[in-house]
Scaffold this motif. Structure first.
Motif, PDB file in Angstrom:
ATOM      1  N   MET A   1       0.835  -1.195   0.000  1.00 42.90           N
ATOM      2  CA  MET A   1       0.000   0.000   0.000  1.00 42.90           C
ATOM      3  C   MET A   1       0.871   1.248   0.000  1.00 42.90           C
ATOM      4  O   MET A   1       1.949   1.251   0.573  1.00 42.90           O
ATOM      5  CB  MET A   1      -0.925  -0.015   1.218  1.00 42.90           C
ATOM      6  CG  MET A   1      -2.184   0.799   0.993  1.00 42.90           C
ATOM      7  SD  MET A   1      -3.311   0.656   2.372  1.00 42.90           S
ATOM      8  CE  MET A   1      -3.680  -1.086   2.327  1.00 42.90           C
ATOM      9  N   SER A   2       0.405   2.270  -0.693  1.00 43.33           N
ATOM     10  CA  SER A   2       1.194   3.479  -0.786  1.00 43.33           C
ATOM     11  C   SER A   2       1.027   4.298   0.496  1.00 43.33           C
ATOM     12  O   SER A   2      -0.043   4.384   1.070  1.00 43.33           O
ATOM     13  CB  SER A   2       0.719   4.292  -1.988  1.00 43.33           C
ATOM     14  OG  SER A   2       0.800   5.669  -1.746  1.00 43.33           O
ATOM     15  N   SER A   3       2.098   4.891   0.919  1.00 47.62           N
ATOM     16  CA  SER A   3       2.024   5.764   2.096  1.00 47.62           C
ATOM     17  C   SER A   3       2.771   7.034   1.777  1.00 47.62           C
ATOM     18  O   SER A   3       3.815   7.024   1.142  1.00 47.62           O
ATOM     19  CB  SER A   3       2.654   5.050   3.291  1.00 47.62           C
ATOM     20  OG  SER A   3       3.287   5.975   4.130  1.00 47.62           O
ATOM     21  N   ASN A   4       2.246   8.161   2.211  1.00 48.80           N
ATOM     22  CA  ASN A   4       2.886   9.428   1.867  1.00 48.80           C
ATOM     23  C   ASN A   4       4.167   9.647   2.657  1.00 48.80           C
ATOM     24  O   ASN A   4       4.851  10.621   2.461  1.00 48.80           O
ATOM     25  CB  ASN A   4       1.929  10.594   2.094  1.00 48.80           C
ATOM     26  CG  ASN A   4       1.499  10.647   3.523  1.00 48.80           C
ATOM     27  OD1 ASN A   4       1.138   9.623   4.094  1.00 48.80           O
ATOM     28  ND2 ASN A   4       1.564  11.811   4.121  1.00 48.80           N
ATOM     29  N   LYS A   5       4.510   8.755   3.540  1.00 48.57           N
ATOM     30  CA  LYS A   5       5.755   8.895   4.300  1.00 48.57           C
ATOM     31  C   LYS A   5       6.877   8.118   3.620  1.00 48.57           C
ATOM     32  O   LYS A   5       8.033   8.366   3.863  1.00 48.57           O
ATOM     33  CB  LYS A   5       5.582   8.373   5.747  1.00 48.57           C
ATOM     34  CG  LYS A   5       4.622   9.194   6.595  1.00 48.57           C
ATOM     35  CD  LYS A   5       5.281  10.363   7.258  1.00 48.57           C
ATOM     36  CE  LYS A   5       4.473  11.653   7.284  1.00 48.57           C
ATOM     37  NZ  LYS A   5       3.038  11.550   7.243  1.00 48.57           N
ATOM     38  N   LYS A   6       6.512   7.169   2.801  1.00 49.88           N
ATOM     39  CA  LYS A   6       7.508   6.248   2.246  1.00 49.88           C
ATOM     40  C   LYS A   6       8.364   6.926   1.174  1.00 49.88           C
ATOM     41  O   LYS A   6       7.862   7.584   0.279  1.00 49.88           O
ATOM     42  CB  LYS A   6       6.791   5.048   1.614  1.00 49.88           C
ATOM     43  CG  LYS A   6       7.467   3.730   1.903  1.00 49.88           C
ATOM     44  CD  LYS A   6       6.562   2.585   1.573  1.00 49.88           C
ATOM     45  CE  LYS A   6       6.695   2.176   0.125  1.00 49.88           C
ATOM     46  NZ  LYS A   6       5.626   1.221  -0.237  1.00 49.88           N
TER      47      LYS A   6
ATOM     48  N   THR B   1      -6.157  -2.254  -2.451  1.00 45.38           N
ATOM     49  CA  THR B   1      -6.223  -1.221  -3.478  1.00 45.38           C
ATOM     50  C   THR B   1      -4.841  -1.120  -4.101  1.00 45.38           C
ATOM     51  O   THR B   1      -3.845  -1.419  -3.457  1.00 45.38           O
ATOM     52  CB  THR B   1      -6.572   0.136  -2.857  1.00 45.38           C
ATOM     53  OG1 THR B   1      -5.592   0.437  -1.873  1.00 45.38           O
ATOM     54  CG2 THR B   1      -7.932   0.101  -2.216  1.00 45.38           C
TER      55      THR B   1
ATOM     56  N   PRO C   1      -2.717   1.612  -5.974  1.00 48.51           N
ATOM     57  CA  PRO C   1      -2.086   2.728  -6.668  1.00 48.51           C
ATOM     58  C   PRO C   1      -0.718   2.310  -7.215  1.00 48.51           C
ATOM     59  O   PRO C   1      -0.187   2.936  -8.114  1.00 48.51           O
ATOM     60  CB  PRO C   1      -1.941   3.811  -5.602  1.00 48.51           C
ATOM     61  CG  PRO C   1      -2.367   3.223  -4.325  1.00 48.51           C
ATOM     62  CD  PRO C   1      -2.886   1.856  -4.551  1.00 48.51           C
ATOM     63  N   GLU C   2      -0.184   1.183  -6.678  1.00 48.83           N
ATOM     64  CA  GLU C   2       1.130   0.707  -7.128  1.00 48.83           C
ATOM     65  C   GLU C   2       1.087   0.252  -8.579  1.00 48.83           C
ATOM     66  O   GLU C   2       1.983   0.518  -9.358  1.00 48.83           O
ATOM     67  CB  GLU C   2       1.597  -0.489  -6.287  1.00 48.83           C
ATOM     68  CG  GLU C   2       2.228  -0.094  -4.989  1.00 48.83           C
ATOM     69  CD  GLU C   2       1.184   0.470  -4.043  1.00 48.83           C
ATOM     70  OE1 GLU C   2       0.026   0.012  -4.094  1.00 48.83           O
ATOM     71  OE2 GLU C   2       1.515   1.399  -3.283  1.00 48.83           O
TER      72      GLU C   2
ATOM     73  N   ARG D   1       2.337   9.611  -4.180  1.00 53.03           N
ATOM     74  CA  ARG D   1       2.650   9.310  -2.789  1.00 53.03           C
ATOM     75  C   ARG D   1       1.519   9.723  -1.840  1.00 53.03           C
ATOM     76  O   ARG D   1       1.445   9.242  -0.714  1.00 53.03           O
ATOM     77  CB  ARG D   1       3.960   9.975  -2.375  1.00 53.03           C
ATOM     78  CG  ARG D   1       5.170   9.304  -2.998  1.00 53.03           C
ATOM     79  CD  ARG D   1       6.418  10.119  -2.768  1.00 53.03           C
ATOM     80  NE  ARG D   1       6.607  10.395  -1.364  1.00 53.03           N
ATOM     81  CZ  ARG D   1       6.673  11.617  -0.833  1.00 53.03           C
ATOM     82  NH1 ARG D   1       6.583  12.673  -1.608  1.00 53.03           N
ATOM     83  NH2 ARG D   1       6.841  11.781   0.447  1.00 53.03           N
ATOM     84  N   PHE D   2       0.663  10.625  -2.311  1.00 59.37           N
ATOM     85  CA  PHE D   2      -0.444  11.068  -1.452  1.00 59.37           C
ATOM     86  C   PHE D   2      -1.691  10.210  -1.614  1.00 59.37           C
ATOM     87  O   PHE D   2      -2.658  10.392  -0.882  1.00 59.37           O
ATOM     88  CB  PHE D   2      -0.811  12.524  -1.773  1.00 59.37           C
ATOM     89  CG  PHE D   2       0.282  13.479  -1.435  1.00 59.37           C
ATOM     90  CD1 PHE D   2       0.587  13.759  -0.107  1.00 59.37           C
ATOM     91  CD2 PHE D   2       1.038  14.086  -2.425  1.00 59.37           C
ATOM     92  CE1 PHE D   2       1.611  14.627   0.212  1.00 59.37           C
ATOM     93  CE2 PHE D   2       2.059  14.945  -2.108  1.00 59.37           C
ATOM     94  CZ  PHE D   2       2.356  15.222  -0.791  1.00 59.37           C
ATOM     95  N   THR D   3      -1.698   9.332  -2.612  1.00 63.09           N
ATOM     96  CA  THR D   3      -2.923   8.580  -2.870  1.00 63.09           C
ATOM     97  C   THR D   3      -2.913   7.270  -2.103  1.00 63.09           C
ATOM     98  O   THR D   3      -1.881   6.618  -1.963  1.00 63.09           O
ATOM     99  CB  THR D   3      -3.081   8.259  -4.357  1.00 63.09           C
ATOM    100  OG1 THR D   3      -1.966   7.475  -4.753  1.00 63.09           O
ATOM    101  CG2 THR D   3      -3.160   9.512  -5.188  1.00 63.09           C
ATOM    102  N   HIS D   4      -4.078   6.921  -1.600  1.00 65.47           N
ATOM    103  CA  HIS D   4      -4.212   5.666  -0.878  1.00 65.47           C
ATOM    104  C   HIS D   4      -5.044   4.669  -1.661  1.00 65.47           C
ATOM    105  O   HIS D   4      -4.963   3.482  -1.460  1.00 65.47           O
ATOM    106  CB  HIS D   4      -4.835   5.932   0.493  1.00 65.47           C
ATOM    107  CG  HIS D   4      -4.095   6.965   1.266  1.00 65.47           C
ATOM    108  ND1 HIS D   4      -2.870   6.710   1.824  1.00 65.47           N
ATOM    109  CD2 HIS D   4      -4.372   8.267   1.515  1.00 65.47           C
ATOM    110  CE1 HIS D   4      -2.441   7.810   2.420  1.00 65.47           C
ATOM    111  NE2 HIS D   4      -3.318   8.766   2.241  1.00 65.47           N
TER     112      HIS D   4
END
Lengths: 198, 198, 198, 198
Positions: free
Chosen positions: A1-6, B7, B9-10, B71-74
């Motif tokens: 999962m994407s994280s804005n901290k990564k 989900t 986004p990757e 990076r901001f999307t979940h």
């Protein structure tokens, strides 16, 4: 999962891989088969075959080094991203110059430009490497290994520059000198990569 | 392992990266070496070289922004997916228009179309950005930064539109104005990207 | 880290993404700019522009569906892998047929072949979908949704077949009917994708 | 997150996938539509269609085997990386030889070279396989399965060599023999892949 901290050196690696993959295979589009259906018709294609093989091998070496370096990075800083783009830009000039040296059968100016492109690739690579290794601690890479890595880069840069210079007198010697750098990169890499990647 | 709950986004990022990688390297196919083996023969190729370099730099900037935004999307919502496809479609028009401005040596109509393509890219990007940032909380991106981001986008859109308009009077000024946007995107990005990506 | 126990629908997804990315951007290579530097010179290119836009949109829809489906798979079985290759093979025929309908300005035979390619794509997709959804439980996908998904596929298959048939009488109606399928796929997808991907 | 301790057969897999994806779709560029808008005009294109389909199927098989093998590797050793590059280099020669056999309608020399390219692909693959399986324990792959895998490779190598030899007498028989290897790889793979990938 994407994280804005990564931080994502992974996406940088994935994007660069895709660019390398396209560049290495785009050269294939210039491997035009001869018009006649004989083996003899393949012989005059040796400059294309040789220059394709050399350029393929170079891009493979560049990929191995790139892959090796990115293992030391923890953050995709903007310096790293932009030096990477500069590096990829220079690498993207390889197919066109490869076609040129093949079409002119190793004439002076094309070999000069070919060597010059490698001078530019190496220059961008040295900056990229400096940025990547600045993130590595001494336990990641020992100071002697760091020194050897740097020396090898400057040695390659010197040899590419020399190859560019002498290609005006003897383009085939210039091309041969470019090929010599291949062996510098290939041979000492093998043991150290093997040890460190394992 | 794949899960039907996850989900992705990757996968959107990976697919977009592959498209960017192909677009950026497909332009290389139009870098045809000259017929003669002299350095002078390279000189008339400056429009190709300049337009290739500018288009490469633009796609690099677009990639950096795209990478930054994702990076901001979940969640890969369908709005995000479709604005992304619209954005990639517009970016896919860059290579053909780049060839056109190079072949016509910066004539009026091709530069107009080139600037127009950037107007369309920026429009799709603004919609994509709105959708991506709607998923970000205030701790992800501060309200002032959000405002600056939006202002910069509309400024770029205005400059691309102006460039399109003036290219009928002076195509080279239009092209120069398009290039100016490069610096808007490049310079203020550097500190903020550096800080936020780290 | 790689493990010999791990199943990898991820690598299947990544490979398919790369193929879709190359196919979608390879069509760009046929967007040749006109010889003259005028806007009027763009007008006769409308068949190329229209067919490129339609084909791009189709491949985008195919990607969205593919991405949606793979979320239900837990194992990359060999049936799934081979139906995927069959599906990608059919999709790889889109660029050449797109060029053909553009070059002949929507003549009967090319539009027939174009519609036929979509019949083949849809057939391979139905088999691929059957295999992917056989791995999904009722909590992953409800029986009514499963039924709707299947009906839509057969409806699209019927419309593509009809389009192929009528293209001999009226190729432009055949092409228009192919385009109608776009809207079937686009419109009902939007709400359900939105809900399920979130 | 990237770590300098992590070995990355994943990046090797991702890069190889991108190369396979570009090679498999680059062949599409040679699918030129006929000049006339009739179905009859498609008939003389059968050598192109047949050779494209066969080459596509081969690269799909190569990908499946590559994907299967990499599941046994735990470390991207430099031997593995370089045999992989050698393997990809040989595979990259497939599109040009495919065009040659299609253009000459299965003449002797092109079919000989085509079969020879498969001899080289298989040779590099055997070395790559040996390196990959040397990392696998007996619980990963049972000794009988290991033996069957090896036998099949040498059988394919023998058949490709025979195909190359007989293509001087009867090129179409040579091509047919190359196609036979497809079925060796396809048929016994299906049950075992199915079992082991699940």
């Amino acid at each position: 999962m994407s994280s804005n901290k990564k931080t994502t050196p992974e996406r940088l690696a994935a994007f660069s891989d895709a660019v390398f993959a396209v560049i290495i295979t785009i050269m294939v589009l210039d491997l035009k088969p001869p018009a006649e259906a004989t083996l003899k018709a393949l012989l005059p294609l040796w400059p294309t075959a040789l220059s394709y093989a050399v350029s393929y091998l170079f891009i493979a070496i560049i990929w191995v080094n790139h892959h090796h370096l990115l293992r030391f990075t923890h953050h995709a800083t903007s310096q790293l991203i932009w030096w990477n783009f500069a590096h990829l830009f220079m690498v993207s000039l390889v197919p066109a110059t490869t076609v040129w040296i093949a079409a002119t059968r190793f004439a002076a100016a094309p070999v000069f430009v070919y060597a010059l492109v490698f001078v530019l690739i190496e220059t961008a690579y040295i900056a990229f490497e400096g940025e990547a290794l600045s993130q590595a601690s001494d336990s990641d890479i020992t100071p002697p290994l760091r020194r050897i890595t740097r020396i090898r880069c400057y040695l390659a840069l010197g040899m590419f520059s020399t190859a560019a210079a002498i290609s005006f007198w003897s383009p085939r010697s210039g091309f041969a000198l470019v090929c010599c750098v291949l062996f510098i990169y290939l041979s000492p890499r093998v043991p150290d990569l093997h040890r460190s990647v394992r």
